[in-house]
Design a protein around this motif. Structure first.
Motif, PDB file in Angstrom:
ATOM      1  N   VAL A 149       3.484   5.708  -4.956  1.00  0.00           N
ATOM      2  CA  VAL A 149       4.580   5.616  -5.908  1.00  0.00           C
ATOM      3  C   VAL A 149       4.776   4.134  -6.197  1.00  0.00           C
ATOM      4  N   VAL A 150       4.782   3.805  -7.467  1.00  0.00           N
ATOM      5  CA  VAL A 150       4.990   2.423  -7.893  1.00  0.00           C
ATOM      6  C   VAL A 150       6.348   2.363  -8.564  1.00  0.00           C
ATOM      7  N   LYS A 151       7.230   1.574  -7.972  1.00  0.00           N
ATOM      8  CA  LYS A 151       8.572   1.396  -8.521  1.00  0.00           C
ATOM      9  C   LYS A 151       8.603   0.040  -9.214  1.00  0.00           C
ATOM     10  N   LEU A 152       8.873   0.035 -10.488  1.00  0.00           N
ATOM     11  CA  LEU A 152       8.903  -1.183 -11.295  1.00  0.00           C
ATOM     12  C   LEU A 152      10.348  -1.597 -11.506  1.00  0.00           C
ATOM     13  N   GLU A 153      10.640  -2.857 -11.205  1.00  0.00           N
ATOM     14  CA  GLU A 153      11.965  -3.405 -11.442  1.00  0.00           C
ATOM     15  C   GLU A 153      11.805  -4.579 -12.383  1.00  0.00           C
ATOM     16  N   SER A 154      12.511  -4.534 -13.484  1.00  0.00           N
ATOM     17  CA  SER A 154      12.383  -5.577 -14.484  1.00  0.00           C
ATOM     18  C   SER A 154      13.698  -6.331 -14.613  1.00  0.00           C
ATOM     19  N   THR A 155      13.710  -7.538 -14.104  1.00  0.00           N
ATOM     20  CA  THR A 155      14.843  -8.442 -14.264  1.00  0.00           C
ATOM     21  C   THR A 155      14.241  -9.764 -14.732  1.00  0.00           C
ATOM     22  N   THR A 156      14.860 -10.889 -14.447  1.00  0.00           N
ATOM     23  CA  THR A 156      14.265 -12.162 -14.842  1.00  0.00           C
ATOM     24  C   THR A 156      12.938 -12.390 -14.144  1.00  0.00           C
ATOM     25  N   ASN A 157      12.838 -12.023 -12.863  1.00  0.00           N
ATOM     26  CA  ASN A 157      11.553 -12.013 -12.145  1.00  0.00           C
ATOM     27  C   ASN A 157      11.147 -10.566 -11.997  1.00  0.00           C
ATOM     28  N   LYS A 158       9.940 -10.246 -12.405  1.00  0.00           N
ATOM     29  CA  LYS A 158       9.485  -8.867 -12.341  1.00  0.00           C
ATOM     30  C   LYS A 158       9.032  -8.539 -10.923  1.00  0.00           C
ATOM     31  N   LYS A 159       9.218  -7.265 -10.536  1.00  0.00           N
ATOM     32  CA  LYS A 159       8.924  -6.867  -9.161  1.00  0.00           C
ATOM     33  C   LYS A 159       8.385  -5.439  -9.135  1.00  0.00           C
ATOM     34  N   LEU A 160       7.342  -5.230  -8.313  1.00  0.00           N
ATOM     35  CA  LEU A 160       6.814  -3.907  -8.032  1.00  0.00           C
ATOM     36  C   LEU A 160       7.028  -3.613  -6.562  1.00  0.00           C
ATOM     37  N   THR A 161       7.364  -2.376  -6.243  1.00  0.00           N
ATOM     38  CA  THR A 161       7.375  -1.916  -4.862  1.00  0.00           C
ATOM     39  C   THR A 161       6.452  -0.712  -4.822  1.00  0.00           C
ATOM     40  N   ILE A 162       5.469  -0.736  -3.905  1.00  0.00           N
ATOM     41  CA  ILE A 162       4.470   0.312  -3.822  1.00  0.00           C
ATOM     42  C   ILE A 162       4.519   0.921  -2.425  1.00  0.00           C
ATOM     43  N   TYR A 163       4.540   2.245  -2.361  1.00  0.00           N
ATOM     44  CA  TYR A 163       4.503   2.917  -1.067  1.00  0.00           C
ATOM     45  C   TYR A 163       3.770   4.243  -1.233  1.00  0.00           C
ATOM     46  N   PRO A 164       3.169   4.749  -0.146  1.00  0.00           N
ATOM     47  CA  PRO A 164       2.389   5.990  -0.231  1.00  0.00           C
ATOM     48  C   PRO A 164       3.236   7.165  -0.685  1.00  0.00           C
ATOM     49  N   ALA A 165       2.614   8.049  -1.465  1.00  0.00           N
ATOM     50  CA  ALA A 165       3.321   9.227  -1.968  1.00  0.00           C
ATOM     51  C   ALA A 165       3.325  10.365  -0.956  1.00  0.00           C
ATOM     52  N   LYS A 166       2.315  10.398  -0.068  1.00  0.00           N
ATOM     53  CA  LYS A 166       2.184  11.557   0.812  1.00  0.00           C
ATOM     54  C   LYS A 166       2.389  11.261   2.285  1.00  0.00           C
ATOM     55  N   ARG A 167       2.027  10.061   2.744  1.00  0.00           N
ATOM     56  CA  ARG A 167       2.162   9.780   4.173  1.00  0.00           C
ATOM     57  C   ARG A 167       2.539   8.326   4.388  1.00  0.00           C
ATOM     58  N   ASP A 168       3.074   8.071   5.554  1.00  0.00           N
ATOM     59  CA  ASP A 168       3.507   6.727   5.910  1.00  0.00           C
ATOM     60  C   ASP A 168       2.295   5.865   6.236  1.00  0.00           C
ATOM     61  N   GLY A 169       2.450   4.584   6.181  1.00  0.00           N
ATOM     62  CA  GLY A 169       1.338   3.742   6.597  1.00  0.00           C
ATOM     63  C   GLY A 169       1.397   2.339   6.054  1.00  0.00           C
ATOM     64  N   PHE A 170       1.884   2.156   4.824  1.00  0.00           N
ATOM     65  CA  PHE A 170       1.955   0.812   4.272  1.00  0.00           C
ATOM     66  C   PHE A 170       3.016   0.743   3.189  1.00  0.00           C
ATOM     67  N   PHE A 171       3.365  -0.470   2.846  1.00  0.00           N
ATOM     68  CA  PHE A 171       4.107  -0.704   1.618  1.00  0.00           C
ATOM     69  C   PHE A 171       3.725  -2.079   1.108  1.00  0.00           C
ATOM     70  N   MET A 172       3.973  -2.294  -0.151  1.00  0.00           N
ATOM     71  CA  MET A 172       3.601  -3.546  -0.793  1.00  0.00           C
ATOM     72  C   MET A 172       4.708  -3.931  -1.771  1.00  0.00           C
ATOM     73  N   VAL A 173       5.027  -5.217  -1.810  1.00  0.00           N
ATOM     74  CA  VAL A 173       5.963  -5.749  -2.788  1.00  0.00           C
ATOM     75  C   VAL A 173       5.211  -6.832  -3.559  1.00  0.00           C
ATOM     76  N   VAL A 174       5.257  -6.759  -4.881  1.00  0.00           N
ATOM     77  CA  VAL A 174       4.583  -7.727  -5.737  1.00  0.00           C
ATOM     78  C   VAL A 174       5.634  -8.317  -6.663  1.00  0.00           C
ATOM     79  N   ARG A 175       5.657  -9.648  -6.755  1.00  0.00           N
ATOM     80  CA  ARG A 175       6.621 -10.325  -7.630  1.00  0.00           C
ATOM     81  C   ARG A 175       5.925 -11.384  -8.456  1.00  0.00           C
ATOM     82  N   THR A 176       6.468 -11.621  -9.624  1.00  0.00           N
ATOM     83  CA  THR A 176       6.015 -12.785 -10.389  1.00  0.00           C
ATOM     84  C   THR A 176       6.884 -13.964  -9.993  1.00  0.00           C
ATOM     85  N   LEU A 177       6.286 -15.129 -10.008  1.00  0.00           N
ATOM     86  CA  LEU A 177       6.989 -16.358  -9.667  1.00  0.00           C
ATOM     87  C   LEU A 177       7.068 -17.250 -10.901  1.00  0.00           C
TER      88      LEU A 177
END
Length: 160
Positions: A44-72
């Motif tokens: 699942v990719v959650k997109l947040e759009s504010t002055t700095n853009k941000k993605l939060t990524i986490y597995p759809a079916k099982r636990d194991g990782f997550f990722m946060v991506v931001r523009t600087l």
């Protein structure tokens, strides 16, 4: 008076962050800004759009990782890079600093293991040194997931 509050509410909506969620299938390219990402399992990719853009990524079916991506807002972080490491790693075990080239981009990577909530976790923070816009990626995964260790440490998530 009711009409006044409706106008205030209507004008205030654009100042809130805009959220959206998308399910991305395994090995499907997900393009965001000028970057593309690939994941080893449905996410699942959650997109947040504010002055700095941000993605939060986490597995759809099982636990194991997550990722946060931001523009600087800059190419290379102006602050001391150790502050980036300290902002993510809480009592990191054997912290490492690596420089890696992926495609035509150079990244400064901070990596450390840690124990959190009785889980052994590996953390990596990727800072794009010459990406435009600037890119900051934080990846955290369970170290018992060897498939994820190979996937993230071989930078397969960034098919540049």
């Amino acid at each position: 008076m009711k009409g006044f509050w409706m106008v205030i509410l209507f004008l205030g909506i654009p100042t809130f962050s805009i959220l959206s969620q998308t399910v991305v299938e395994p090995n499907q390219k997900f393009v965001w800004e000028t970057f593309s990402f690939v994941f080893p399992e449905p996410v699942v990719v959650k997109l947040e759009s504010t002055t700095n853009k941000k993605l939060t990524i986490y597995p759809a079916k099982r636990d194991g990782f997550f990722m946060v991506v931001r523009t600087l807002p800059w190419n290379e972080p102006l602050m001391d890079k150790f502050l980036w490491k300290e902002s993510v790693f809480t009592r990191g075990i054997e912290p490492k600093e690596i420089q890696k080239t992926v495609g035509k981009f150079n990244f400064q990577i901070f990596q450390a293991d840690q124990i959190r909530n009785q889980n052994a976790l590996r953390n990596q923070v990727w800072i794009g040194l010459d990406t435009k816009p600037g890119l900051w990626i934080w990846v955290q995964w369970k170290t018992d997931r060897k498939d994820l260790t190979e996937f993230f440490e071989s930078n397969l998530f960034l098919p540049l």
